[in-house]
Design a protein around this motif. Structure first.
Motif, PDB file in Angstrom:
ATOM      1  N   LYS A 291      12.327 -15.240  29.869  1.00 53.88           N
ATOM      2  CA  LYS A 291      13.477 -15.528  30.735  1.00 53.88           C
ATOM      3  C   LYS A 291      13.195 -16.731  31.627  1.00 53.88           C
ATOM      4  CE  LYS A 291      15.223 -10.766  31.006  1.00 53.88           C
ATOM      5  NZ  LYS A 291      15.391  -9.584  31.858  1.00 53.88           N
ATOM      6  N   LEU A 292      12.008 -16.748  32.215  1.00 53.94           N
ATOM      7  CA  LEU A 292      11.646 -17.839  33.119  1.00 53.94           C
ATOM      8  C   LEU A 292      11.546 -19.163  32.371  1.00 53.94           C
ATOM      9  CD1 LEU A 292      10.810 -18.552  36.052  1.00 53.94           C
ATOM     10  CD2 LEU A 292       8.439 -18.224  35.336  1.00 53.94           C
ATOM     11  N   LEU A 293      10.880 -19.160  31.229  1.00 59.54           N
ATOM     12  CA  LEU A 293      10.676 -20.408  30.492  1.00 59.54           C
ATOM     13  C   LEU A 293      11.964 -20.912  29.850  1.00 59.54           C
ATOM     14  CD1 LEU A 293       7.145 -20.074  28.854  1.00 59.54           C
ATOM     15  CD2 LEU A 293       7.801 -20.833  31.141  1.00 59.54           C
ATOM     16  N   ASN A 294      12.853 -20.006  29.471  1.00 58.35           N
ATOM     17  CA  ASN A 294      14.157 -20.446  28.960  1.00 58.35           C
ATOM     18  C   ASN A 294      14.927 -21.219  30.025  1.00 58.35           C
ATOM     19  OD1 ASN A 294      14.257 -19.642  26.244  1.00 58.35           O
ATOM     20  ND2 ASN A 294      14.694 -17.521  26.808  1.00 58.35           N
ATOM     21  N   ILE A 295      14.816 -20.768  31.270  1.00 54.28           N
ATOM     22  CA  ILE A 295      15.442 -21.497  32.378  1.00 54.28           C
ATOM     23  C   ILE A 295      14.750 -22.838  32.581  1.00 54.28           C
ATOM     24  CG2 ILE A 295      15.866 -21.457  34.873  1.00 54.28           C
ATOM     25  CD1 ILE A 295      15.997 -18.350  34.580  1.00 54.28           C
ATOM     26  N   MET A 296      13.427 -22.838  32.505  1.00 56.04           N
ATOM     27  CA  MET A 296      12.660 -24.071  32.682  1.00 56.04           C
ATOM     28  C   MET A 296      12.976 -25.090  31.589  1.00 56.04           C
ATOM     29  SD  MET A 296       8.503 -24.662  32.914  1.00 56.04           S
ATOM     30  CE  MET A 296       8.181 -23.439  34.160  1.00 56.04           C
ATOM     31  N   CYS A 297      13.258 -24.602  30.377  1.00 58.30           N
ATOM     32  CA  CYS A 297      13.569 -25.506  29.264  1.00 58.30           C
ATOM     33  C   CYS A 297      14.813 -26.351  29.548  1.00 58.30           C
ATOM     34  CB  CYS A 297      13.785 -24.709  27.980  1.00 58.30           C
ATOM     35  SG  CYS A 297      12.266 -24.115  27.220  1.00 58.30           S
ATOM     36  N   HIS A 331       9.561 -26.327  27.322  1.00 60.12           N
ATOM     37  CA  HIS A 331       9.112 -26.247  25.937  1.00 60.12           C
ATOM     38  C   HIS A 331       7.596 -26.420  25.835  1.00 60.12           C
ATOM     39  CE1 HIS A 331      13.451 -27.215  25.072  1.00 60.12           C
ATOM     40  NE2 HIS A 331      13.236 -26.247  24.206  1.00 60.12           N
ATOM     41  N   ILE A 332       7.029 -27.258  26.669  1.00 57.98           N
ATOM     42  CA  ILE A 332       5.575 -27.419  26.681  1.00 57.98           C
ATOM     43  C   ILE A 332       4.901 -26.108  27.085  1.00 57.98           C
ATOM     44  CG2 ILE A 332       3.659 -28.515  27.916  1.00 57.98           C
ATOM     45  CD1 ILE A 332       5.133 -31.130  27.827  1.00 57.98           C
ATOM     46  N   MET A 333       5.471 -25.424  28.102  1.00 50.02           N
ATOM     47  CA  MET A 333       4.897 -24.152  28.525  1.00 50.02           C
ATOM     48  C   MET A 333       4.997 -23.113  27.413  1.00 50.02           C
ATOM     49  SD  MET A 333       3.529 -24.549  31.450  1.00 50.02           S
ATOM     50  CE  MET A 333       3.053 -22.842  31.479  1.00 50.02           C
ATOM     51  N   PHE A 334       6.137 -23.071  26.727  1.00 52.72           N
ATOM     52  CA  PHE A 334       6.276 -22.168  25.582  1.00 52.72           C
ATOM     53  C   PHE A 334       5.179 -22.440  24.551  1.00 52.72           C
ATOM     54  CE2 PHE A 334      10.850 -20.777  26.202  1.00 52.72           C
ATOM     55  CZ  PHE A 334      10.591 -19.426  26.038  1.00 52.72           C
ATOM     56  N   ALA A 335       4.973 -23.724  24.245  1.00 51.68           N
ATOM     57  CA  ALA A 335       3.968 -24.100  23.256  1.00 51.68           C
ATOM     58  C   ALA A 335       2.567 -23.692  23.709  1.00 51.68           C
ATOM     59  CB  ALA A 335       4.035 -25.606  22.994  1.00 51.68           C
ATOM     60  N   ALA A 336       2.282 -23.867  25.008  1.00 54.25           N
ATOM     61  CA  ALA A 336       0.959 -23.514  25.537  1.00 54.25           C
ATOM     62  C   ALA A 336       0.708 -22.017  25.424  1.00 54.25           C
ATOM     63  CB  ALA A 336       0.847 -23.967  26.992  1.00 54.25           C
ATOM     64  N   PHE A 337       1.695 -21.220  25.797  1.00 56.66           N
ATOM     65  CA  PHE A 337       1.518 -19.765  25.752  1.00 56.66           C
ATOM     66  C   PHE A 337       1.450 -19.259  24.306  1.00 56.66           C
ATOM     67  CE2 PHE A 337       3.573 -19.087  30.200  1.00 56.66           C
ATOM     68  CZ  PHE A 337       2.446 -19.660  30.779  1.00 56.66           C
TER      69      PHE A 337
END
Length: 350
Positions: A291-297, A331-337
């Protein structure tokens, strides 16, 4: 002389409605009307000095009598929200001892000292301008780190609890040399893990004064933990080194400690341990993180130049195409996780 890792001051990014809705969903919205700009209307100030009579670069501010009464009441209500879920009965036992204003740094916070008049115990909290980068940093710290952190948001104002500990630069200057050899080894281990944690979650600018050393007394030893205290460099800079505390010259005493105390195989072991722990936390909080990263994207928390630089540096570091194809810091955070969890899924660790 090497060039500094960071040159330009980071701008503040506004909170989107999607981020505010997320914060409301997880009870991060303050029910008390308190505004950073209201605290700026102080009538005067005096310098604050430490116990060695050194100027701290903080100033103690004061207000007109009429404004002070209203400000004090709201600050007491904020304290009750942070520490007792808004219990109004404790307000009568609280006193606002001091309101200090920081004259340097990005956020220029106010530091509030609240004392319980029944026993003279006191705590601090901070009031700052709300910045989206900092909010993402605080949320990721609360979800992924060994320690919880409490904060509230009211419109464009951030209320943040004080993190107790000894500033890293103070610890290195005054206490590190007096530690036992075993304690130094343990501190070196913790810095390896801290460095890895910051790198994976892209928390930047962990110079010595932006984290604290927390000594914990066990029954037969003192154990040291390291906690970040500044979160406004979450996913902003393009230089990958900014997210790795080992590259800041202010942290050289820690790097020397690691070289003196740890073998290469131990360093690799501690890095793997930290990655495994992070993978577990990411897995257990998967829905909230998504949820958080979708907002960040869909949010803007950096420049296009920084985004392009960081994703290419991460691609060269990992050979993972998901970094190269990233369209935003989210998207970078998604990729990192995904990179971390993917590497540990086949090890029965998550």
């Amino acid at each position: 002389m090497s060039e500094p890792l960071m040159v330009l001051k980071k701008p503040s990014y506004p909170l989107t409605q999607s981020l505010l809705s997320y914060l409301e969903r997880y009870e991060r919205i303050s029910k008390v009307s308190v505004f950073y700009d209201d605290l700026l209307r102080f009538a005067g100030s005096v310098n604050v000095y430490d116990k060695n009579e050194t100027d701290t670069l903080w100033i103690r501010v004061y207000y007109s009598e009429f404004e002070r009464n209203e400000i004090d009441l709201n600050l007491k209500k904020v304290y009750s929200l942070l520490h007792s879920d808004g219990n109004s009965e404790i307000i009568q036992f609280l006193n606002i001892d001091a309101i200090d204003y920081c004259t340097f740094g990005n956020s220029k916070p106010f530091r509030i000292k609240v004392r319980n008049i029944l026993n003279d115990n006191y705590v601090h909290f901070y009031i700052k301008k709300a910045d989206a980068s900092r909010i993402y940093g605080l949320e990721l710290e609360d979800i992924l780190s060994p320690d919880k952190i409490n904060f509230l948001v009211f419109k464009d104002t951030l209320i943040e609890e004080h993190i107790i500990g000894i500033p890293g630069d103070v610890f290195m200057d005054t206490l590190l040399d007096n530690c036992t050899e075993m304690e130094k080894s343990q501190i070196a281990k913790e810095f390896v893990k801290f460095n890895e944690r910051c790198m994976i979650r892209l928390l930047g600018d962990m110079r010595a004064y932006n984290y604290v050393i927390v000594p914990i007394h066990d029954f037969d030893q003192v154990v040291y933990k390291i906690r970040p205290i500044d979160f406004d460099q979450q996913c902003y800079e393009g230089n990958f080194k900014v997210y790795r505390p080992q590259f800041f010259k202010e942290n050289y005493p820690m790097i020397k400690l690691i070289k003196d105390k740890l073998e290469e195989r131990s360093i690799i072991q501690y890095k793997d341990e930290e990655r495994a722990i992070l993978a577990k936390r990411i897995h257990s909080a998967e829905n909230r993180i998504k949820k958080l990263l979708n907002i960040m994207c869909h949010d803007t928390i950096s420049t296009e130049e920084h985004l392009n630089q960081l994703k290419m540096e991460l691609y060269r570091y990992t050979n993972d195409m998901k970094f190269k194809n990233a369209k935003s810091m989210g998207h970078i955070m998604f990729a990192a996780f995904e990179f971390i969890t993917r590497n540990f899924k086949n090890t029965n660790l998550i």
